[in-house]
Design a protein around this motif. Structure first.
Motif, PDB file in Angstrom:
ATOM      1  N   SER A  99       0.227  -1.152   0.080  1.00 46.48           N
ATOM      2  CA  SER A  99       0.271  -0.056   0.169  1.00 46.48           C
ATOM      3  C   SER A  99       0.798   1.120  -0.236  1.00 46.48           C
ATOM      4  CB  SER A  99      -1.359  -0.183   1.359  1.00 46.48           C
ATOM      5  OG  SER A  99      -0.211   0.126   2.169  1.00 46.48           O
ATOM      6  N   LEU A 100       1.850   1.009   0.614  1.00 44.81           N
ATOM      7  CA  LEU A 100       2.968   2.285   0.078  1.00 44.81           C
ATOM      8  C   LEU A 100       2.819   3.281  -0.844  1.00 44.81           C
ATOM      9  CD1 LEU A 100       4.890   4.027   1.704  1.00 44.81           C
ATOM     10  CD2 LEU A 100       6.742   3.027   0.729  1.00 44.81           C
ATOM     11  N   LEU A 101       3.469   2.522  -2.506  1.00 42.19           N
ATOM     12  CA  LEU A 101       3.264   3.784  -3.086  1.00 42.19           C
ATOM     13  C   LEU A 101       1.438   3.746  -3.748  1.00 42.19           C
ATOM     14  CD1 LEU A 101       5.733   1.649  -5.444  1.00 42.19           C
ATOM     15  CD2 LEU A 101       5.758   3.680  -4.362  1.00 42.19           C
ATOM     16  N   ASP A 128      10.524   7.433  -9.903  1.00 43.05           N
ATOM     17  CA  ASP A 128      11.804   6.301  -9.572  1.00 43.05           C
ATOM     18  C   ASP A 128      12.626   6.238  -8.209  1.00 43.05           C
ATOM     19  OD1 ASP A 128      12.936   4.495 -10.099  1.00 43.05           O
ATOM     20  OD2 ASP A 128      14.340   5.306 -11.383  1.00 43.05           O
ATOM     21  N   PRO A 129      11.686   4.736  -7.000  1.00 42.47           N
ATOM     22  CA  PRO A 129      11.886   4.770  -6.308  1.00 42.47           C
ATOM     23  C   PRO A 129      13.208   4.126  -6.287  1.00 42.47           C
ATOM     24  CG  PRO A 129       9.534   3.904  -6.916  1.00 42.47           C
ATOM     25  CD  PRO A 129       9.695   4.077  -8.289  1.00 42.47           C
ATOM     26  N   ARG A 130      13.465   3.047  -7.170  1.00 40.79           N
ATOM     27  CA  ARG A 130      15.184   2.704  -6.931  1.00 40.79           C
ATOM     28  C   ARG A 130      16.080   3.457  -6.514  1.00 40.79           C
ATOM     29  NH1 ARG A 130      14.603  -0.003 -12.833  1.00 40.79           N
ATOM     30  NH2 ARG A 130      14.118   2.035 -13.347  1.00 40.79           N
ATOM     31  N   VAL A 131      15.751   4.315  -7.259  1.00 42.60           N
ATOM     32  CA  VAL A 131      17.105   5.413  -7.310  1.00 42.60           C
ATOM     33  C   VAL A 131      16.881   5.645  -5.659  1.00 42.60           C
ATOM     34  CG1 VAL A 131      17.509   7.784  -7.823  1.00 42.60           C
ATOM     35  CG2 VAL A 131      17.421   5.979  -9.467  1.00 42.60           C
ATOM     36  N   ALA A 132      15.635   6.081  -4.772  1.00 41.91           N
ATOM     37  CA  ALA A 132      15.520   6.994  -3.482  1.00 41.91           C
ATOM     38  C   ALA A 132      15.896   5.769  -2.636  1.00 41.91           C
ATOM     39  CB  ALA A 132      14.015   7.077  -2.806  1.00 41.91           C
ATOM     40  N   ALA A 189      10.613  -2.883  -0.158  1.00 44.08           N
ATOM     41  CA  ALA A 189       9.848  -4.774  -0.566  1.00 44.08           C
ATOM     42  C   ALA A 189       8.534  -3.238  -1.603  1.00 44.08           C
ATOM     43  CB  ALA A 189       9.210  -4.520   0.803  1.00 44.08           C
ATOM     44  N   ALA A 190       8.278  -2.777  -2.020  1.00 42.58           N
ATOM     45  CA  ALA A 190       7.011  -2.643  -2.691  1.00 42.58           C
ATOM     46  C   ALA A 190       8.069  -1.895  -3.954  1.00 42.58           C
ATOM     47  CB  ALA A 190       7.006  -1.211  -2.564  1.00 42.58           C
ATOM     48  N   THR A 191       9.098  -1.310  -4.206  1.00 42.54           N
ATOM     49  CA  THR A 191      10.017  -1.524  -5.015  1.00 42.54           C
ATOM     50  C   THR A 191       9.725  -2.932  -6.097  1.00 42.54           C
ATOM     51  OG1 THR A 191      10.543   0.707  -4.714  1.00 42.54           O
ATOM     52  CG2 THR A 191      11.151  -0.693  -6.596  1.00 42.54           C
ATOM     53  N   GLN A 243       8.297  -5.887  -4.970  1.00 45.60           N
ATOM     54  CA  GLN A 243       6.766  -6.135  -5.847  1.00 45.60           C
ATOM     55  C   GLN A 243       6.589  -4.915  -6.679  1.00 45.60           C
ATOM     56  OE1 GLN A 243       4.059  -5.479  -2.254  1.00 45.60           O
ATOM     57  NE2 GLN A 243       5.091  -7.509  -0.874  1.00 45.60           N
ATOM     58  N   GLU A 244       6.619  -3.990  -7.060  1.00 40.69           N
ATOM     59  CA  GLU A 244       5.918  -3.978  -8.120  1.00 40.69           C
ATOM     60  C   GLU A 244       6.897  -4.083  -9.819  1.00 40.69           C
ATOM     61  OE1 GLU A 244       5.521   0.544  -8.618  1.00 40.69           O
ATOM     62  OE2 GLU A 244       3.587   0.089  -8.249  1.00 40.69           O
ATOM     63  N   GLU A 245       8.456  -4.593  -9.383  1.00 38.96           N
ATOM     64  CA  GLU A 245       9.230  -5.214 -10.734  1.00 38.96           C
ATOM     65  C   GLU A 245       8.865  -6.548 -10.954  1.00 38.96           C
ATOM     66  OE1 GLU A 245      11.246  -3.384 -12.376  1.00 38.96           O
ATOM     67  OE2 GLU A 245      11.221  -2.172 -11.618  1.00 38.96           O
ATOM     68  N   VAL A 246       8.110  -7.313  -9.537  1.00 38.82           N
ATOM     69  CA  VAL A 246       7.632  -8.670  -9.978  1.00 38.82           C
ATOM     70  C   VAL A 246       6.648  -8.609 -10.976  1.00 38.82           C
ATOM     71  CG1 VAL A 246       6.976 -11.145  -9.283  1.00 38.82           C
ATOM     72  CG2 VAL A 246       9.230  -9.454  -8.387  1.00 38.82           C
ATOM     73  N   SER A 247       5.616  -7.565 -10.456  1.00 40.17           N
ATOM     74  CA  SER A 247       3.968  -7.751 -10.705  1.00 40.17           C
ATOM     75  C   SER A 247       4.288  -6.745 -12.193  1.00 40.17           C
ATOM     76  CB  SER A 247       2.858  -6.764  -9.821  1.00 40.17           C
ATOM     77  OG  SER A 247       3.155  -5.327  -9.958  1.00 40.17           O
ATOM     78  N   ARG A 248       4.832  -6.192 -12.035  1.00 37.21           N
ATOM     79  CA  ARG A 248       4.656  -5.325 -13.804  1.00 37.21           C
ATOM     80  C   ARG A 248       5.611  -6.184 -14.887  1.00 37.21           C
ATOM     81  NH1 ARG A 248       4.067  -0.698 -15.323  1.00 37.21           N
ATOM     82  NH2 ARG A 248       3.554   0.257 -13.444  1.00 37.21           N
ATOM     83  N   PRO A 249       4.519  -6.000 -16.306  1.00 35.36           N
ATOM     84  CA  PRO A 249       4.882  -6.655 -17.476  1.00 35.36           C
ATOM     85  C   PRO A 249       6.688  -5.913 -17.677  1.00 35.36           C
ATOM     86  CG  PRO A 249       3.020  -6.474 -17.533  1.00 35.36           C
ATOM     87  CD  PRO A 249       3.734  -5.541 -16.141  1.00 35.36           C
TER      88      PRO A 249
END
Length: 318
Positions: free
Chosen positions: A31-33, A57-61, A101-103, A105-111
């Motif tokens: 739920s964070l993002l 770009d959450p990965r950079v942060a 953790a949210a980043t 999860q998004e990487e796994v779920s996004r095509p």
């Protein structure tokens, strides 16, 4: 509302001040993002700047310290802390842990290979793929962030109401009509209103035995905010659907927060928020249908039988 009552940080049913303290700590990686996307437009300049940097770009942060994120966002360290707290975290350390953790999860779920924004040069195949990915993500985000207690309370309010008035302007008006049509189909008295003056006229004449549902993506549309205020003043129960958890609409008795897909120059707020709102309508209608039981099933069956001759005639036309 009682003198000690207040909304929690993401909207929902009214609780006490002590209830809200535990609600703040309910944020999860899933739920964070979602919260950040809804919160950023409502925040003051400093925390909003940090939020936009994180969402860009959450990965950079993720690996940044408070000082680094503040510098990267051209904001103060206090703004970084305020953003973390607004998102429901106890501090920056928890915020960064959940963001990592949210980043992931998004990487796994996004095509893979599907950037969020649609460009003017994209062909039809790419547009379809990008929109499908975004719509799926908006639905998943909305489902993950919905307040179940608020949903159930809203469904109960619809069942109890002598009449339900549903107000929405523009794209939100389409959502209002959709919900009203569904409720009428199962034998509930409902009216959708999509014009501001009429919404206000109906609101000031409503009685406490009725229910007002207001729908606005921004939560600040005056043609919706003013009827809501009039209804609350008259003691009329209210439900609000919005995507902004800190908007004026969250003064309603029961608040349902939808999630918009990411906006871009070619994808407006109205377009991106409609997916989450329609999903909430479908969930809300399903809960109402369950509560009405045999009466809902009988109403649908009766309309189906009575309309069958019209469908047959339409099918025989050349």
């Amino acid at each position: 509302m009682g003198s000690g009552a207040e909304k929690n940080s993401i909207g929902g049913v009214v609780g006490t001040a002590t209830d809200s303290a535990s609600a703040v700590n309910s944020v999860t990686p899933a739920s964070l993002l979602v919260r950040l996307r809804s919160l950023v437009p409502t925040l003051s300049r400093g925390p909003a700047a940090v939020g936009r940097t994180v969402l860009e770009d959450p990965r950079v942060a993720v690996p940044m310290t408070v000082q680094q994120l503040a510098s990267h966002s051209l904001a103060s360290e206090a703004s970084v802390i305020r953003l973390a707290q607004a998102a429901g975290c106890r501090g920056f350390r928890e915020f960064r842990t959940l963001l990592a953790a949210a980043t992931a999860q998004e990487e796994v779920s996004r095509p893979s290979g599907l950037p969020a924004d649609i460009s003017a040069d994209d062909d039809a195949v790419t547009v379809v793929a990008k929109l499908a990915a975004e719509e799926q993500q908006a639905l998943a985000d909305t489902a993950a962030s919905l307040d179940i207690l608020a949903l159930e309370a809203a469904a109960d309010a619809i069942i109890s109401a002598r009449r339900t008035v549903i107000a929405g302007i523009g794209a939100s008006g389409l959502v209002a009509v959709d919900l009203s049509t569904k409720l009428e189909r199962i034998g509930l008295t409902s009216r959708a209103v999509t014009e501001g003056h009429m919404a206000m006229t109906l609101a000031v004449l409503m009685e406490p035995e009725e229910l007002l549902i207001v729908i606005s993506s921004s939560g600040e549309t005056s043609d919706i905010v003013e009827p809501l205020a009039a209804a609350l003043e008259s003691g009329v129960p209210t439900v609000a659907l919005t995507v902004r958890p800190r908007s004026t609409l969250t003064s309603a008795d029961h608040v349902l927060i939808g999630v918009a897909a990411r906006e871009s120059g070619m994808r407006s707020a109205a377009m991106s928020s409609r997916t989450g709102q329609l999903f909430i309508v479908d969930v809300l209608f399903t809960l109402v249908f369950q509560r009405r039981g045999a009466r809902a099933r009988d109403a649908v069956g009766t309309s189906h039988r009575r309309l069958a001759p019209r469908r047959r005639r339409a099918g025989n036309q050349p």
